[in-house]
Scaffold this motif. Structure first.
Motif, PDB file in Angstrom:
ATOM      1  N   ARG A  29      59.078  51.788 105.048  1.00 46.88           N
ATOM      2  CA  ARG A  29      59.700  50.458 105.025  1.00 46.88           C
ATOM      3  C   ARG A  29      59.600  49.865 103.629  1.00 46.88           C
ATOM      4  NH1 ARG A  29      56.576  47.160 109.218  1.00 46.88           N
ATOM      5  NH2 ARG A  29      55.009  48.595 108.542  1.00 46.88           N
ATOM      6  N   VAL A  30      60.250  48.717 103.480  1.00 46.46           N
ATOM      7  CA  VAL A  30      60.189  47.989 102.210  1.00 46.46           C
ATOM      8  C   VAL A  30      58.722  47.645 101.917  1.00 46.46           C
ATOM      9  CG1 VAL A  30      60.515  45.697 103.254  1.00 46.46           C
ATOM     10  CG2 VAL A  30      61.284  46.104 100.931  1.00 46.46           C
ATOM     11  N   PRO A  31      58.322  47.662 100.655  1.00 45.66           N
ATOM     12  CA  PRO A  31      56.945  47.247 100.345  1.00 45.66           C
ATOM     13  C   PRO A  31      56.697  45.822 100.843  1.00 45.66           C
ATOM     14  CG  PRO A  31      57.967  48.255  98.428  1.00 45.66           C
ATOM     15  CD  PRO A  31      59.045  48.083  99.454  1.00 45.66           C
ATOM     16  N   ASP A  32      55.493  45.580 101.333  1.00 38.29           N
ATOM     17  CA  ASP A  32      55.114  44.221 101.700  1.00 38.29           C
ATOM     18  C   ASP A  32      54.484  43.585 100.461  1.00 38.29           C
ATOM     19  OD1 ASP A  32      54.696  41.937 103.205  1.00 38.29           O
ATOM     20  OD2 ASP A  32      52.766  42.614 103.978  1.00 38.29           O
ATOM     21  N   PHE A  33      54.717  42.307 100.273  1.00 39.73           N
ATOM     22  CA  PHE A  33      54.088  41.597  99.165  1.00 39.73           C
ATOM     23  C   PHE A  33      53.794  40.184  99.618  1.00 39.73           C
ATOM     24  CE2 PHE A  33      58.674  41.737  98.700  1.00 39.73           C
ATOM     25  CZ  PHE A  33      59.067  40.438  98.411  1.00 39.73           C
ATOM     26  N   GLY A  76      62.671  40.665 110.871  1.00 40.34           N
ATOM     27  CA  GLY A  76      63.714  40.290 111.813  1.00 40.34           C
ATOM     28  C   GLY A  76      64.913  39.696 111.095  1.00 40.34           C
ATOM     29  N   LYS A  77      64.720  39.309 109.842  1.00 43.54           N
ATOM     30  CA  LYS A  77      65.831  38.776 109.052  1.00 43.54           C
ATOM     31  C   LYS A  77      66.342  39.845 108.101  1.00 43.54           C
ATOM     32  CE  LYS A  77      64.565  33.954 109.081  1.00 43.54           C
ATOM     33  NZ  LYS A  77      64.611  32.724 108.309  1.00 43.54           N
ATOM     34  N   VAL A  78      67.647  39.832 107.894  1.00 39.70           N
ATOM     35  CA  VAL A  78      68.252  40.678 106.869  1.00 39.70           C
ATOM     36  C   VAL A  78      67.953  39.997 105.541  1.00 39.70           C
ATOM     37  CG1 VAL A  78      70.428  41.557 105.945  1.00 39.70           C
ATOM     38  CG2 VAL A  78      70.043  41.490 108.432  1.00 39.70           C
ATOM     39  N   THR A  79      67.444  40.763 104.596  1.00 38.74           N
ATOM     40  CA  THR A  79      66.995  40.170 103.331  1.00 38.74           C
ATOM     41  C   THR A  79      67.547  40.937 102.145  1.00 38.74           C
ATOM     42  OG1 THR A  79      64.927  39.519 104.413  1.00 38.74           O
ATOM     43  CG2 THR A  79      64.963  39.464 102.008  1.00 38.74           C
ATOM     44  N   LEU A  80      68.003  40.197 101.156  1.00 40.73           N
ATOM     45  CA  LEU A  80      68.379  40.783  99.888  1.00 40.73           C
ATOM     46  C   LEU A  80      67.248  40.463  98.909  1.00 40.73           C
ATOM     47  CD1 LEU A  80      70.806  42.277  98.505  1.00 40.73           C
ATOM     48  CD2 LEU A  80      71.386  40.045  97.530  1.00 40.73           C
ATOM     49  N   VAL A  81      66.520  41.498  98.481  1.00 43.89           N
ATOM     50  CA  VAL A  81      65.465  41.337  97.485  1.00 43.89           C
ATOM     51  C   VAL A  81      66.117  41.611  96.140  1.00 43.89           C
ATOM     52  CG1 VAL A  81      63.197  42.113  96.697  1.00 43.89           C
ATOM     53  CG2 VAL A  81      63.718  42.097  99.158  1.00 43.89           C
ATOM     54  N   ASN A  82      66.263  40.557  95.342  1.00 43.24           N
ATOM     55  CA  ASN A  82      67.034  40.609  94.107  1.00 43.24           C
ATOM     56  C   ASN A  82      66.121  40.521  92.893  1.00 43.24           C
ATOM     57  OD1 ASN A  82      68.586  38.402  92.045  1.00 43.24           O
ATOM     58  ND2 ASN A  82      69.722  40.244  92.568  1.00 43.24           N
ATOM     59  N   PHE A  83      65.990  41.625  92.138  1.00 49.28           N
ATOM     60  CA  PHE A  83      65.235  41.653  90.896  1.00 49.28           C
ATOM     61  C   PHE A  83      66.154  41.173  89.780  1.00 49.28           C
ATOM     62  CE2 PHE A  83      62.701  44.310  93.552  1.00 49.28           C
ATOM     63  CZ  PHE A  83      61.411  44.277  93.041  1.00 49.28           C
ATOM     64  N   TRP A  84      65.694  40.194  89.013  1.00 50.96           N
ATOM     65  CA  TRP A  84      66.509  39.567  87.987  1.00 50.96           C
ATOM     66  C   TRP A  84      65.614  39.074  86.854  1.00 50.96           C
ATOM     67  CZ3 TRP A  84      65.803  34.338  86.869  1.00 50.96           C
ATOM     68  CH2 TRP A  84      64.954  33.658  87.754  1.00 50.96           C
ATOM     69  N   LEU A 113      68.847  45.756  99.827  1.00 49.69           N
ATOM     70  CA  LEU A 113      69.249  45.147 101.081  1.00 49.69           C
ATOM     71  C   LEU A 113      68.365  45.714 102.179  1.00 49.69           C
ATOM     72  CD1 LEU A 113      71.177  43.211 102.484  1.00 49.69           C
ATOM     73  CD2 LEU A 113      72.802  45.110 102.705  1.00 49.69           C
ATOM     74  N   VAL A 114      67.639  44.828 102.836  1.00 52.50           N
ATOM     75  CA  VAL A 114      66.637  45.217 103.827  1.00 52.50           C
ATOM     76  C   VAL A 114      67.097  44.748 105.205  1.00 52.50           C
ATOM     77  CG1 VAL A 114      64.206  44.982 104.494  1.00 52.50           C
ATOM     78  CG2 VAL A 114      64.843  44.955 102.063  1.00 52.50           C
ATOM     79  N   ASP A 115      67.088  45.649 106.184  1.00 50.55           N
ATOM     80  CA  ASP A 115      67.509  45.260 107.539  1.00 50.55           C
ATOM     81  C   ASP A 115      66.368  44.532 108.263  1.00 50.55           C
ATOM     82  OD1 ASP A 115      65.759  47.207 108.594  1.00 50.55           O
ATOM     83  OD2 ASP A 115      67.361  48.556 109.207  1.00 50.55           O
ATOM     84  N   LYS A 164      63.626  48.127 106.797  1.00 49.30           N
ATOM     85  CA  LYS A 164      64.053  49.346 106.103  1.00 49.30           C
ATOM     86  C   LYS A 164      65.077  48.991 105.022  1.00 49.30           C
ATOM     87  CE  LYS A 164      63.423  52.415 110.052  1.00 49.30           C
ATOM     88  NZ  LYS A 164      62.095  52.742 109.827  1.00 49.30           N
ATOM     89  N   ILE A 165      64.923  49.612 103.859  1.00 49.15           N
ATOM     90  CA  ILE A 165      65.909  49.423 102.790  1.00 49.15           C
ATOM     91  C   ILE A 165      67.136  50.234 103.168  1.00 49.15           C
ATOM     92  CG2 ILE A 165      66.443  49.800 100.358  1.00 49.15           C
ATOM     93  CD1 ILE A 165      63.434  49.458  99.773  1.00 49.15           C
TER      94      ILE A 165
END
Length: 182
Positions: A47-51, A68-76, A154-156, A160-161
């Protein structure tokens, strides 16, 4: 001679006062409530790393807590022109789809000594409503593919990425990736 000693005696005091003010950081209470340092990172293969980061109430907040939420983790980064160009679309998408279970988490990769203040000023200037965390090398290593800015994951809802997005995307391209997961 008395004047000279008095003037020379004042120099250390003046220098100490000047040095004390150099590099002074704004108190944490002056930061926008949606800006925080990454505290811990837990790398996982499945799964996506937890932080975690400090929430506005001072308690630790875990990325996993909102599973449970769809998440966009955006590095900028604040210096990244494509990131600035993409930002209004991310802000609008975060608002438009929030009630359908979508969120954006911004990960600022600035590494300057004043990065916290720089990012906080940027968040204020662009009215970024979603959570912003200040990255660490450990976090970027855990996400593995952060080589250029912007890079988004994009994480479901299961954590999961499902897609790695390298480079800028249009609003339509982002919506096309996000909406099937909602």
């Amino acid at each position: 001679m008395i004047i000279r000693r008095t003037a020379l005696g004042a120099i250390p005091i003046l220098l100490a006062a000047l040095i004390a003010g150099c590099g002074e950081q704004k108190p944490v209470s002056d930061l926008p409530s949606n800006v925080a340092q990454v505290l811990t990172v837990t790398d996982r293969a499945d799964r996506v790393p937890d932080f975690t980061w400090k929430g506005p109430d001072g308690g630790d907040v875990s990325f996993d807590r909102v599973r449970g939420k769809v998440t966009l983790v955006n590095f900028w980064a604040t210096w990244c022109a494509p990131c600035k160009k993409e930002l209004p679309d991310l802000v609008e998408l975060s608002r438009q789809y929030a009630d359908r279970g979508f969120r954006v988490v911004g990960v600022a990769t600035d590494r300057t000594p004043n990065a916290t203040e720089l990012v906080a000023d940027f968040v204020r200037k662009y009215s970024i409503p979603y959570q912003i965390v200040l990255s660490t090398q450990e976090m970027e290593d855990a996400f593995e593919n952060v080589r250029m800015m912007p890079t988004s994951f994009l994480v479901d809802g299961d954590g999961k990425i499902v897609q790695t997005i390298v480079g800028i995307r249009t609003r339509a391209q982002l919506e096309e990736a996000i909406t099937p997961l909602l």
